[in-house]
Motif scaffolding. Structure first.
Motif, PDB file in Angstrom:
ATOM      1  N   LEU A 205      -8.423  33.618  55.967  1.00  0.00           N
ATOM      2  CA  LEU A 205      -7.935  32.978  54.561  1.00  0.00           C
ATOM      3  C   LEU A 205      -8.454  34.275  53.488  1.00  0.00           C
ATOM      4  N   ASP A 206      -8.000  34.320  52.465  1.00  0.00           N
ATOM      5  CA  ASP A 206      -8.406  35.020  51.411  1.00  0.00           C
ATOM      6  C   ASP A 206      -9.873  34.720  50.967  1.00  0.00           C
ATOM      7  N   GLU A 207     -10.268  35.592  50.568  1.00  0.00           N
ATOM      8  CA  GLU A 207     -11.711  35.685  50.297  1.00  0.00           C
ATOM      9  C   GLU A 207     -11.913  34.535  49.201  1.00  0.00           C
ATOM     10  N   ILE A 208     -13.091  33.792  49.492  1.00  0.00           N
ATOM     11  CA  ILE A 208     -13.478  32.560  48.743  1.00  0.00           C
ATOM     12  C   ILE A 208     -14.746  32.907  48.328  1.00  0.00           C
ATOM     13  N   PRO A 209     -14.917  33.247  46.771  1.00  0.00           N
ATOM     14  CA  PRO A 209     -16.228  33.587  46.235  1.00  0.00           C
ATOM     15  C   PRO A 209     -17.273  32.444  46.415  1.00  0.00           C
ATOM     16  N   LEU A 210     -18.398  33.083  46.528  1.00  0.00           N
ATOM     17  CA  LEU A 210     -19.600  32.158  46.708  1.00  0.00           C
ATOM     18  C   LEU A 210     -20.592  32.344  45.324  1.00  0.00           C
ATOM     19  N   TYR A 211     -20.985  31.571  44.616  1.00  0.00           N
ATOM     20  CA  TYR A 211     -21.885  31.782  43.566  1.00  0.00           C
ATOM     21  C   TYR A 211     -23.387  31.250  43.962  1.00  0.00           C
ATOM     22  N   LYS A 212     -24.160  31.973  43.122  1.00  0.00           N
ATOM     23  CA  LYS A 212     -25.663  31.809  43.191  1.00  0.00           C
ATOM     24  C   LYS A 212     -26.114  30.488  42.412  1.00  0.00           C
ATOM     25  N   GLY A 213     -26.268  29.233  42.867  1.00  0.00           N
ATOM     26  CA  GLY A 213     -26.278  28.133  42.258  1.00  0.00           C
ATOM     27  C   GLY A 213     -27.638  27.779  41.627  1.00  0.00           C
ATOM     28  N   GLY A 214     -28.619  28.731  42.033  1.00  0.00           N
ATOM     29  CA  GLY A 214     -29.954  28.690  41.775  1.00  0.00           C
ATOM     30  C   GLY A 214     -31.251  29.157  42.900  1.00  0.00           C
ATOM     31  N   PRO A 215     -32.405  29.024  42.309  1.00  0.00           N
ATOM     32  CA  PRO A 215     -33.427  29.720  43.322  1.00  0.00           C
ATOM     33  C   PRO A 215     -33.923  28.699  44.549  1.00  0.00           C
ATOM     34  N   ILE A 216     -33.291  27.491  44.089  1.00  0.00           N
ATOM     35  CA  ILE A 216     -33.897  26.471  45.303  1.00  0.00           C
ATOM     36  C   ILE A 216     -32.828  25.981  46.375  1.00  0.00           C
ATOM     37  N   ALA A 217     -33.333  26.024  47.658  1.00  0.00           N
ATOM     38  CA  ALA A 217     -32.471  25.530  48.613  1.00  0.00           C
ATOM     39  C   ALA A 217     -31.539  26.430  48.815  1.00  0.00           C
ATOM     40  N   THR A 218     -31.490  27.885  48.689  1.00  0.00           N
ATOM     41  CA  THR A 218     -30.550  28.903  49.049  1.00  0.00           C
ATOM     42  C   THR A 218     -29.780  28.752  49.968  1.00  0.00           C
ATOM     43  N   ASP A 219     -30.099  28.128  51.301  1.00  0.00           N
ATOM     44  CA  ASP A 219     -29.378  27.893  52.427  1.00  0.00           C
ATOM     45  C   ASP A 219     -28.588  26.707  52.303  1.00  0.00           C
ATOM     46  N   THR A 220     -28.268  25.983  51.382  1.00  0.00           N
ATOM     47  CA  THR A 220     -27.529  24.924  51.240  1.00  0.00           C
ATOM     48  C   THR A 220     -26.306  25.012  50.296  1.00  0.00           C
ATOM     49  N   LEU A 221     -25.311  24.638  50.756  1.00  0.00           N
ATOM     50  CA  LEU A 221     -23.991  24.847  50.192  1.00  0.00           C
ATOM     51  C   LEU A 221     -23.764  23.663  49.414  1.00  0.00           C
ATOM     52  N   PHE A 222     -23.417  23.902  47.970  1.00  0.00           N
ATOM     53  CA  PHE A 222     -22.881  22.741  47.150  1.00  0.00           C
ATOM     54  C   PHE A 222     -21.480  23.277  46.792  1.00  0.00           C
ATOM     55  N   TYR A 223     -20.720  22.224  46.188  1.00  0.00           N
ATOM     56  CA  TYR A 223     -19.316  22.718  45.882  1.00  0.00           C
ATOM     57  C   TYR A 223     -19.101  21.638  44.498  1.00  0.00           C
ATOM     58  N   LEU A 224     -18.467  22.315  43.537  1.00  0.00           N
ATOM     59  CA  LEU A 224     -17.565  21.615  42.479  1.00  0.00           C
ATOM     60  C   LEU A 224     -16.490  21.679  42.721  1.00  0.00           C
ATOM     61  N   HIS A 225     -15.552  20.487  42.368  1.00  0.00           N
ATOM     62  CA  HIS A 225     -14.137  20.244  42.720  1.00  0.00           C
ATOM     63  C   HIS A 225     -13.554  19.476  41.886  1.00  0.00           C
ATOM     64  N   THR A 226     -12.036  19.548  41.599  1.00  0.00           N
ATOM     65  CA  THR A 226     -11.360  18.639  40.880  1.00  0.00           C
ATOM     66  C   THR A 226     -10.702  17.548  41.647  1.00  0.00           C
ATOM     67  N   LEU A 227     -11.041  17.418  43.067  1.00  0.00           N
ATOM     68  CA  LEU A 227     -10.227  16.617  43.890  1.00  0.00           C
ATOM     69  C   LEU A 227     -11.232  15.271  43.942  1.00  0.00           C
ATOM     70  N   SER A 228      -9.991  14.182  43.142  1.00  0.00           N
ATOM     71  CA  SER A 228     -10.676  12.734  43.019  1.00  0.00           C
ATOM     72  C   SER A 228     -10.803  12.099  44.310  1.00  0.00           C
ATOM     73  N   ASP A 229     -10.030  12.632  45.404  1.00  0.00           N
ATOM     74  CA  ASP A 229      -9.964  11.686  46.507  1.00  0.00           C
ATOM     75  C   ASP A 229     -10.964  12.012  47.526  1.00  0.00           C
ATOM     76  N   ILE A 230     -11.999  12.726  47.184  1.00  0.00           N
ATOM     77  CA  ILE A 230     -12.917  13.303  48.496  1.00  0.00           C
ATOM     78  C   ILE A 230     -13.888  12.134  48.530  1.00  0.00           C
ATOM     79  N   PRO A 231     -14.111  11.582  49.851  1.00  0.00           N
ATOM     80  CA  PRO A 231     -15.009  10.462  49.737  1.00  0.00           C
ATOM     81  C   PRO A 231     -16.622  11.050  49.761  1.00  0.00           C
ATOM     82  N   GLY A 232     -17.431  10.228  48.796  1.00  0.00           N
ATOM     83  CA  GLY A 232     -18.685  10.673  48.605  1.00  0.00           C
ATOM     84  C   GLY A 232     -18.987  11.582  47.772  1.00  0.00           C
TER      85      GLY A 232
END
Length: 196
Positions: A72-99
């Motif tokens: 796929l086209d390159e999907i940027p990754l951002y540095k969310g902070g210095p804690i748990a840097t091997d854990t992926l977090f994601y912000l989104h606008t999709l209201s129908d994602i369970p959990g």
């Protein structure tokens, strides 16, 4: 000539932190992670606070970590902070994602990653809909409130469109400028005055 020396005093704008608000670092904070940063608070309780730095891109793409996205086209990754840097977090606008956790109107954190993957692999829009972060920023009980009292952070609110944009180059400066003329002046201060 009369100079208003107050303009050089870093002072809080007296907005209280809460989930969905942003933290804007004061101009002289010389820290690789937090200097000139904008942090979205994804949680703020008596036990502590959690946020994601939203304006620091990593020299790495999600496609390099998740093999299904390799072509796929390159999907940027951002540095969310210095804690748990091997854990992926994601912000989104999709209201129908369970959990998913609602952060503010129309903005969500995490949720079922298989559903996020399916959404992306079906060729749906990612830009301004989903942003990915490695790590997070955290504060113990009262730690963030103390840092705000010490004027390390200004607290503000931003629209979802601002929080989700991939063009992060001037995010810190524009967030400050929106707070008014005094803060706009801060946005032009050099981060390390001795280098000026």
């Amino acid at each position: 000539m009369n100079i208003d020396s107050d303009i050089f005093k870093i002072q809080s704008n007296n907005v209280l932190p809460s989930r969905g608000k942003i933290l804007i670092s004061e101009p002289f904070l010389c820290d690789a992670t937090f200097g000139r940063s904008v942090i979205l608070l994804v949680d703020h309780t008596d036990e502590g606070s959690m946020g994601l730095v939203i304006n620091k891109q990593l020299p790495l793409f999600l496609n390099e970590i998740i093999m299904e996205f390799k072509y796929l086209d390159e999907i940027p990754l951002y540095k969310g902070g210095p804690i748990a840097t091997d854990t992926l977090f994601y912000l989104h606008t999709l209201s129908d994602i369970p959990g998913s956790i609602s952060i503010s109107k129309g903005l969500y954190l995490n949720g079922d990653f298989d559903e996020i993957k399916k959404y992306i692999l079906q060729g749906n829009k990612i830009n301004e809909c989903i942003r990915f972060f490695l790590g997070y920023s955290g504060w113990d009980s009262e730690q963030l409130n103390n840092e705000i009292r010490e004027n390390t952070w200004l607290v503000s609110e931003e629209e979802k469109s601002y929080l989700m944009k991939n063009n992060i180059k001037d995010m810190w400066r524009t967030a400050l400028e929106k707070l008014g003329s005094k803060y706009e002046t801060w946005s032009r201060f050099p981060q390390v005055p001795t280098l000026n």
